[in-house]
Scaffold this motif. Structure first.
Motif, PDB file in Angstrom:
ATOM      1  N   PHE A 154       0.920  -1.182  -0.066  1.00 13.45           N
ATOM      2  CA  PHE A 154       0.068  -0.045  -0.191  1.00 13.45           C
ATOM      3  C   PHE A 154       0.805   1.232   0.019  1.00 13.45           C
ATOM      4  O   PHE A 154       2.170   1.292   0.532  1.00 13.45           O
ATOM      5  N   SER A 155      -0.034   2.427  -0.499  1.00  8.20           N
ATOM      6  CA  SER A 155       0.925   3.784  -0.420  1.00  8.20           C
ATOM      7  C   SER A 155       0.952   4.179   0.843  1.00  8.20           C
ATOM      8  O   SER A 155       0.272   3.778   1.813  1.00  8.20           O
ATOM      9  N   TYR A 159      -1.653   3.022   3.899  1.00  2.62           N
ATOM     10  CA  TYR A 159      -1.024   2.244   5.006  1.00  2.62           C
ATOM     11  C   TYR A 159      -1.311   2.827   6.214  1.00  2.62           C
ATOM     12  O   TYR A 159      -1.209   3.963   6.754  1.00  2.62           O
ATOM     13  N   GLY A 160      -1.660   1.888   7.090  1.00  2.00           N
ATOM     14  CA  GLY A 160      -2.034   2.400   8.445  1.00  2.00           C
ATOM     15  C   GLY A 160      -3.474   3.090   8.684  1.00  2.00           C
ATOM     16  O   GLY A 160      -3.958   3.266   9.951  1.00  2.00           O
ATOM     17  N   SER A 161      -4.116   3.031   7.424  1.00  2.00           N
ATOM     18  CA  SER A 161      -5.628   3.698   7.462  1.00  2.00           C
ATOM     19  C   SER A 161      -6.390   2.550   8.229  1.00  2.00           C
ATOM     20  O   SER A 161      -6.094   1.333   8.120  1.00  2.00           O
ATOM     21  N   ALA A 162      -7.544   3.029   8.679  1.00  2.00           N
ATOM     22  CA  ALA A 162      -8.779   1.906   9.055  1.00  2.00           C
ATOM     23  C   ALA A 162      -9.079   0.973   7.808  1.00  2.00           C
ATOM     24  O   ALA A 162      -9.455  -0.086   8.150  1.00  2.00           O
ATOM     25  N   ALA A 208       2.304   3.521  -8.640  1.00  2.00           N
ATOM     26  CA  ALA A 208       3.464   4.509  -8.449  1.00  2.00           C
ATOM     27  C   ALA A 208       4.367   4.200  -7.187  1.00  2.00           C
ATOM     28  O   ALA A 208       5.475   4.137  -7.134  1.00  2.00           O
ATOM     29  N   GLU A 209       3.560   3.654  -6.082  1.00  2.00           N
ATOM     30  CA  GLU A 209       4.145   3.481  -4.759  1.00  2.00           C
ATOM     31  C   GLU A 209       4.097   1.780  -4.706  1.00  2.00           C
ATOM     32  O   GLU A 209       4.151   1.550  -3.390  1.00  2.00           O
ATOM     33  N   GLY A 237      -0.265   1.684  -4.719  1.00  2.68           N
ATOM     34  CA  GLY A 237       0.629   0.742  -4.359  1.00  2.68           C
ATOM     35  C   GLY A 237       0.359  -0.544  -5.378  1.00  2.68           C
ATOM     36  O   GLY A 237      -0.008  -0.510  -6.564  1.00  2.68           O
ATOM     37  N   HIS A 238       0.412  -1.921  -4.569  1.00  8.11           N
ATOM     38  CA  HIS A 238       0.458  -2.953  -5.212  1.00  8.11           C
ATOM     39  C   HIS A 238      -0.826  -3.500  -5.699  1.00  8.11           C
ATOM     40  O   HIS A 238      -1.250  -4.463  -6.484  1.00  8.11           O
ATOM     41  N   LEU A 239      -2.231  -2.719  -5.033  1.00  7.47           N
ATOM     42  CA  LEU A 239      -3.384  -3.387  -5.010  1.00  7.47           C
ATOM     43  C   LEU A 239      -3.994  -1.993  -5.466  1.00  7.47           C
ATOM     44  O   LEU A 239      -4.878  -1.379  -4.604  1.00  7.47           O
TER      45      LEU A 239
END
Length: 265
Positions: A154-155, A159-162, A208-209, A237-239
């Motif tokens: 994840f970007s 990342y870290g979000s609910a 991109a991330e 990110g990847h997904l």
């Protein structure tokens, strides 16, 4: 129909849309199940026949003893397509799902009319990298790598979000034997030569991330296929189908329009 059995392994399937609709087959990533695609479904055009399935060792499919081979994973996808009576499908594969897509397009060109190769490559990682991951999971369990995998998936914004917690839960619920089995399949795969022989309309999507399959790696594979198109999704990110489902679905929608897939049926 919600399952198909191949060589003693039962695979869970989900089929939506009209029987005479233009078929789109989705194959998801390592450590996820077919619900990875849920966020994009509301944004796809009407009239599609959408086929999703859980890879062996994942979701509601059987978990045979590993290690698995890419040939087995491609054969499973072939069995899903045949069971759903698919011909001339658009096949959307993300990460290992994109490797499966490449292998299936080579093996069964009658099944594949076009490809969406998302966050994937002809070769991902190295055998030592995958063996290190297998060794860690064997010793400590999949949750021990969960945070590292989330950072690769994840970007920074996501990342870290609910919203991330559901996907971390999905990863950690993946059967350990199934996850390790697919790791071995990825480690043993190099599709550079067969993929360079493909001549089907292809869209490549990268985040991109993406820490798992960086954009340059994705582009390198997409460039193997003459006439292919490549798109980069910023702040993803990847997904990217999870992080930006409407944008991701719009890329698929535009590719469907460009290839006349809905009109083809």
């Amino acid at each position: 129909m919600d399952k198909v059995t191949r060589s003693g392994v039962t695979l869970h399937m989900d089929i939506q849309g009209p029987e005479d609709g233009a078929p789109v087959v989705f194959a998801n990533s390592l450590g996820t199940n077919l619900h990875m695609w849920d966020p994009i479904l509301p944004f796809l055009p009407k009239g599609l026949r959408i086929i999703r399935y859980d890879k062996r060792g994942h979701g509601r499919s059987d978990v045979p003893n590993g290690p698995y081979t890419m040939g087995q994973l491609v054969g499973d996808a072939e069995a899903v397509c045949d069971a759903a009576q698919v011909k001339d499908a658009m096949f959307v594969g993300l990460s290992v799902g994109g490797m499966i897509a490449q292998g299936l397009a080579v093996k069964r060109p009658d099944l594949i009319r076009s490809l969406v190769l998302s966050n994937t490559a002809a070769k991902i990682g190295t055998p030592p990298l995958w063996q290190d991951r297998v060794d860690t999971i064997t010793a400590k369990g999949l949750p021990a790598l969960s945070d590292m995998i989330m950072r690769r998936w994840f970007s920074r914004d996501f990342y870290g979000s609910a919203a991330m917690s559901n996907w971390q839960t999905m990863l950690e619920a993946t059967p350990q034997e199934g996850y390790i089995g697919v790791c071995h399949a990825i480690a043993g795969t190099d599709f550079f030569t067969p993929t360079s022989g493909l001549r089907v309309p292809t869209l490549g999507i990268a985040g991109a991330e993406d820490g798992a399959t960086p954009p340059d790696l994705v582009r390198e594979t997409i460039d193997l296929i003459p006439g292919s198109k490549f798109t980069l999704m910023r702040r993803a990110g990847h997904l990217p189908c999870v992080e930006a489902p409407e944008i991701y679905a719009n890329h698929i929608y535009n590719f469907i329009e460009a290839t006349g897939h809905l009109r083809h049926v």
